[in-house]
Design an enzyme around this catalytic site. Structure first.
Site, PDB file in Angstrom:
ATOM      1  N   HIS A 194     -53.261 -30.385 -38.988  1.00 36.25           N
ATOM      2  CA  HIS A 194     -54.154 -29.152 -38.382  1.00 36.25           C
ATOM      3  C   HIS A 194     -54.608 -29.770 -37.522  1.00 36.25           C
ATOM      4  O   HIS A 194     -54.845 -29.735 -36.536  1.00 36.25           O
ATOM      5  CB  HIS A 194     -54.378 -28.350 -39.034  1.00 36.25           C
ATOM      6  CG  HIS A 194     -53.002 -27.948 -39.658  1.00 36.25           C
ATOM      7  ND1 HIS A 194     -52.854 -25.881 -39.963  1.00 36.25           N
ATOM      8  CD2 HIS A 194     -52.164 -27.830 -40.735  1.00 36.25           C
ATOM      9  CE1 HIS A 194     -51.813 -25.755 -40.205  1.00 36.25           C
ATOM     10  NE2 HIS A 194     -51.481 -26.813 -40.742  1.00 36.25           N
ATOM     11  N   ASP A 235     -55.176 -21.179 -35.569  1.00 35.67           N
ATOM     12  CA  ASP A 235     -54.468 -21.928 -36.629  1.00 35.67           C
ATOM     13  C   ASP A 235     -53.859 -20.611 -36.894  1.00 35.67           C
ATOM     14  O   ASP A 235     -54.310 -19.380 -37.078  1.00 35.67           O
ATOM     15  CB  ASP A 235     -54.838 -22.579 -37.456  1.00 35.67           C
ATOM     16  CG  ASP A 235     -54.047 -23.950 -38.048  1.00 35.67           C
ATOM     17  OD1 ASP A 235     -52.834 -23.798 -38.092  1.00 35.67           O
ATOM     18  OD2 ASP A 235     -54.738 -24.638 -38.926  1.00 35.67           O
ATOM     19  N   THR A 275     -48.642 -26.080 -35.651  1.00 33.72           N
ATOM     20  CA  THR A 275     -48.982 -27.450 -35.160  1.00 33.72           C
ATOM     21  C   THR A 275     -47.265 -28.129 -35.417  1.00 33.72           C
ATOM     22  O   THR A 275     -47.578 -28.999 -36.346  1.00 33.72           O
ATOM     23  CB  THR A 275     -49.889 -27.011 -36.539  1.00 33.72           C
ATOM     24  OG1 THR A 275     -49.324 -26.854 -37.469  1.00 33.72           O
ATOM     25  CG2 THR A 275     -51.495 -27.442 -36.176  1.00 33.72           C
ATOM     26  N   VAL A 326     -54.852 -45.371 -41.678  1.00 32.04           N
ATOM     27  CA  VAL A 326     -54.913 -46.464 -40.257  1.00 32.04           C
ATOM     28  C   VAL A 326     -54.414 -45.559 -39.509  1.00 32.04           C
ATOM     29  O   VAL A 326     -54.741 -44.533 -39.191  1.00 32.04           O
ATOM     30  CB  VAL A 326     -53.147 -47.025 -40.648  1.00 32.04           C
ATOM     31  CG1 VAL A 326     -53.569 -47.896 -41.793  1.00 32.04           C
ATOM     32  CG2 VAL A 326     -51.589 -45.938 -40.578  1.00 32.04           C
ATOM     33  N   HIS A 376     -41.937 -39.338 -42.677  1.00 33.94           N
ATOM     34  CA  HIS A 376     -41.435 -37.627 -43.472  1.00 33.94           C
ATOM     35  C   HIS A 376     -41.155 -36.338 -42.504  1.00 33.94           C
ATOM     36  O   HIS A 376     -41.213 -35.411 -42.970  1.00 33.94           O
ATOM     37  CB  HIS A 376     -42.558 -37.364 -44.561  1.00 33.94           C
ATOM     38  CG  HIS A 376     -44.251 -36.737 -43.943  1.00 33.94           C
ATOM     39  ND1 HIS A 376     -44.305 -37.754 -42.671  1.00 33.94           N
ATOM     40  CD2 HIS A 376     -44.673 -35.754 -43.819  1.00 33.94           C
ATOM     41  CE1 HIS A 376     -45.745 -36.991 -42.206  1.00 33.94           C
ATOM     42  NE2 HIS A 376     -45.356 -36.433 -43.451  1.00 33.94           N
ATOM     43  N   GLY A 425     -41.885 -28.588 -47.062  1.00 39.18           N
ATOM     44  CA  GLY A 425     -42.885 -27.085 -45.629  1.00 39.18           C
ATOM     45  C   GLY A 425     -42.012 -27.772 -44.737  1.00 39.18           C
ATOM     46  O   GLY A 425     -40.402 -27.827 -44.906  1.00 39.18           O
ATOM     47  N   ASP A 426     -42.185 -27.822 -43.892  1.00 41.17           N
ATOM     48  CA  ASP A 426     -41.613 -27.805 -42.262  1.00 41.17           C
ATOM     49  C   ASP A 426     -40.409 -29.201 -41.769  1.00 41.17           C
ATOM     50  O   ASP A 426     -39.744 -28.697 -41.317  1.00 41.17           O
ATOM     51  CB  ASP A 426     -42.507 -27.598 -41.009  1.00 41.17           C
ATOM     52  CG  ASP A 426     -43.340 -28.179 -41.234  1.00 41.17           C
ATOM     53  OD1 ASP A 426     -44.167 -29.369 -41.914  1.00 41.17           O
ATOM     54  OD2 ASP A 426     -44.005 -28.379 -39.959  1.00 41.17           O
TER      55      ASP A 426
HETATM   56 BR1  BUP Z   1     -51.536 -40.855 -43.482  1.00 43.05          BR
HETATM   57  C1  BUP Z   1     -51.847 -40.583 -41.786  1.00 43.05           C
HETATM   58  N1  BUP Z   1     -52.842 -42.619 -40.001  1.00 43.05           N
HETATM   59  O1  BUP Z   1     -52.625 -43.619 -42.319  1.00 43.05           O
HETATM   60  P1  BUP Z   1     -48.643 -35.124 -39.729  1.00 43.05           P
HETATM   61  C2  BUP Z   1     -51.602 -40.100 -40.991  1.00 43.05           C
HETATM   62  N2  BUP Z   1     -52.101 -40.427 -39.629  1.00 43.05           N
HETATM   63  O2  BUP Z   1     -53.419 -41.689 -38.266  1.00 43.05           O
HETATM   64  P2  BUP Z   1     -48.591 -34.201 -42.971  1.00 43.05           P
HETATM   65  C3  BUP Z   1     -52.983 -41.385 -39.088  1.00 43.05           C
HETATM   66  O3  BUP Z   1     -52.054 -37.977 -39.152  1.00 43.05           O
HETATM   67  P3  BUP Z   1     -48.710 -31.849 -42.493  1.00 43.05           P
HETATM   68  C4  BUP Z   1     -52.577 -42.180 -41.409  1.00 43.05           C
HETATM   69  O4  BUP Z   1     -50.442 -40.078 -36.603  1.00 43.05           O
HETATM   70  C5  BUP Z   1     -50.569 -38.022 -37.679  1.00 43.05           C
HETATM   71  O5  BUP Z   1     -51.348 -37.221 -36.166  1.00 43.05           O
HETATM   72  C6  BUP Z   1     -50.684 -39.367 -37.849  1.00 43.05           C
HETATM   73  O6  BUP Z   1     -49.691 -35.700 -39.354  1.00 43.05           O
HETATM   74  C7  BUP Z   1     -51.643 -39.505 -38.642  1.00 43.05           C
HETATM   75  O7  BUP Z   1     -47.894 -34.853 -41.277  1.00 43.05           O
HETATM   76  C8  BUP Z   1     -51.095 -36.997 -38.619  1.00 43.05           C
HETATM   77  O8  BUP Z   1     -47.424 -35.779 -39.564  1.00 43.05           O
HETATM   78  C9  BUP Z   1     -50.199 -36.507 -40.132  1.00 43.05           C
HETATM   79  O9  BUP Z   1     -47.885 -33.482 -39.095  1.00 43.05           O
HETATM   80  O10 BUP Z   1     -49.522 -33.200 -42.087  1.00 43.05           O
HETATM   81  O11 BUP Z   1     -50.252 -35.499 -42.502  1.00 43.05           O
HETATM   82  O12 BUP Z   1     -48.186 -34.138 -43.606  1.00 43.05           O
HETATM   83  O13 BUP Z   1     -48.247 -31.089 -43.387  1.00 43.05           O
HETATM   84  O14 BUP Z   1     -49.793 -31.080 -42.010  1.00 43.05           O
HETATM   85  O15 BUP Z   1     -47.158 -31.682 -41.335  1.00 43.05           O
END
Ligand code: BUP
Length: 443
Positions: A18, A115, A135, A322, A339, A362-363
């Site tokens: 988020h 949000d 999001t 990372v 994922h 989740g989504d």
């Molecule tokens: Br882990 C990781 N570095 O090491 P998502 C994630 N990210 O930059 P999530 C990093 O976190 P939700 C790491 O690039 C993306 O912008 C990645 O969001 C960044 O999945 C973000 O992909 C992760 O939407 O959140 O974390 O499961 O459950 O809210 O979708």
């Protein structure tokens, strides 16, 4: 800030998934002449949030921070076992403390972007225009809009959404169908309050999800603003992965299950075995627990020292945060086992990296449908939700080979990248909406 500059506050709830899109939006608004304040909830759940925010405000000193200290969590009668959703519940229970805080801001706010989880509580108390930043995908937003208004409109197999079509029940996260779950309760309550929002910004673009955007518009969610894909910014130092720099173009698969998913231990072992069997090079971001502060297990204990020895030349495992977007942009990366958290999907799309979708909760299954439909990736639907069944090494290795060898997928992924770029150019669909939004902040 000059007199007359519109002042916009942004209020993300819990977790990196988020926080990141909200911060990206803040940078977009700041660079287009808006005064911008981020409301940060204190204390955050993960160490990643704390560290990321601290770097962010150093890099963007013009963007202000408003700390919002939460009351202790009060348990409700609803099921809620996820630390990030517990945080969201805690935020909603503390919201009466936010309004007096907002009135201290100077210049006074022209608008607030929040949000979904806080809309019903906050939207009725604020006298300024309130916008949502969704999001997730437009497809998932469409599904939640539909289920909130017609909870019984499901049959044994699918949810039938006018204009959009059918979403199989197997893609709907089970907690969303349980009225006693906080996730379902929060989504339904807030979706029923959508009229309190002046508009809903979504980190997607018209070409990417045309039917879902149209379905939202035609099914009563009128002011939909697909303003994506929100531009990433560089938060840390330039990527320093000499091993990756040495690899051939598009030869390495990047593997990540996001910031809040740890695969079951036996599944981690099977994935490791698949990587060992495969000829493919890999870069794997490994997590041992949902919340990073509790992730104390060493890589060696998780995948075994023999695996690390045997794969020394062909792969790397990283534990900890990372710069994912920079990794995906690296020329050596040719595929992404993801994922399908929505941010990860948008990053793969913006960079044209083919995806092997492995949704866990989740989504993510609904997002995986978007990935598959647009031709950005492939998906084995019967891998199920995380932990539902153990996916064996042979199956994973086969799919990995298919991902890395699929030339057509590479071509379509690059086309998605091109389309994503076009809509952010001057006159592009997303850029136009963003400009209109900023104009409305000023009027
Ligand atoms: Br882990 C990781 N570095 O090491 P998502 C994630 N990210 O930059 P999530 C990093 O976190 P939700 C790491 O690039 C993306 O912008 C990645 O969001 C960044 O999945 C973000 O992909 C992760 O939407 O959140 O974390 O499961 O459950 O809210 O979708």
């Amino acid at each position: 800030w000059e007199n007359g500059t519109p002042h916009v506050a942004l209020f993300p709830c819990a977790g990196m998934g988020h926080l990141i899109p909200f911060l990206r939006l803040a940078v977009e608004l700041d660079s287009r002449g808006c005064a911008t304040t981020i409301i940060t909830v204190e204390p955050p759940v993960s160490a990643a949030e704390t560290e990321y925010l601290s770097k962010f405000f150093t890099i963007f000193p013009r963007i202000k921070r408003l700390e919002f200290h939460l009351l202790p969590h009060k348990k409700s009668g609803l099921t809620n076992n996820d630390p990030f959703w517990i945080q969201t519940e805690r935020i909603t229970n503390s919201l009466h403390l936010l309004q007096p805080l907002l009135s201290t801001l100077s210049p006074s706010l022209s608008s607030i972007v929040v949000d979904l989880a806080v809309l019903s509580h906050l939207g009725s108390t604020l006298s300024i225009p309130t916008y949502l930043l969704i999001t997730s995908s437009a497809r998932f937003f469409s599904l939640t809009a539909h289920l909130s208004h017609q909870p019984h409109h499901t049959n044994a197999e699918c949810v039938d959404i006018p204009v959009l079509g059918q979403i199989p029940l197997s893609s709907v996260p089970p907690p969303l169908l349980d009225p006693n779950d906080f996730f379902a309760d929060s989504i339904t309550t807030n979706m029923l309050s959508l009229s309190k929002a002046k508009g809903a910004l979504i980190n997607t673009f018209e070409w990417f999800e045309p039917k879902a955007v149209e379905a939202l518009r035609r099914n009563g969610v009128e002011h939909i603003l697909p303003v994506g894909l929100l531009e990433p910014f560089v938060i840390g130092e330039a990527l320093n992965l000499p091993w990756l720099d040495e690899q051939a173009p598009e030869s390495v698969v990047y593997i990540s299950f996001g910031s809040r998913t740890a695969l079951p231990k036996d599944q981690i072992r099977e994935l490791a075995a698949a990587l060992e069997m495969s000829v493919c090079k890999f870069l794997w971001v490994l997590k041992g627990s949902k919340v990073d502060k509790e992730d104390n297990e060493e890589v060696e204990a998780m995948v075994g020292t023999t695996f690390l020895e045997k794969t020394k030349a062909k792969g790397r495992i990283i534990k900890g945060w990372v710069e994912q977007e920079q990794i995906l942009a690296h020329p050596a990366i040719g595929g992404f086992i993801s994922h399908c958290g929505w941010n990860s999907v948008t990053e793969a799309a913006a960079l044209g990296v083919p995806v092997l979708a492995w949704p866990t909760h989740g989504d993510q299954r609904v997002n995986a449908e978007v990935v598959e439909e647009i031709g950005l990736g492939m998906w084995v639907k019967d891998w199920g939700w995380a932990g539902e069944r153990l996916i064996g090494r042979d199956e994973i290795a086969d799919k990995l080979t298919a991902l890395m060898g699929d030339k057509n997928l590479r071509v379509t992924a690059k086309d998605v990248k091109e389309k994503a770029k076009q809509c952010r150019e001057i006159g592009g669909s997303s850029e136009r909406l963003l400009q209109e939004l900023i104009h409305s902040f000023k009027s």
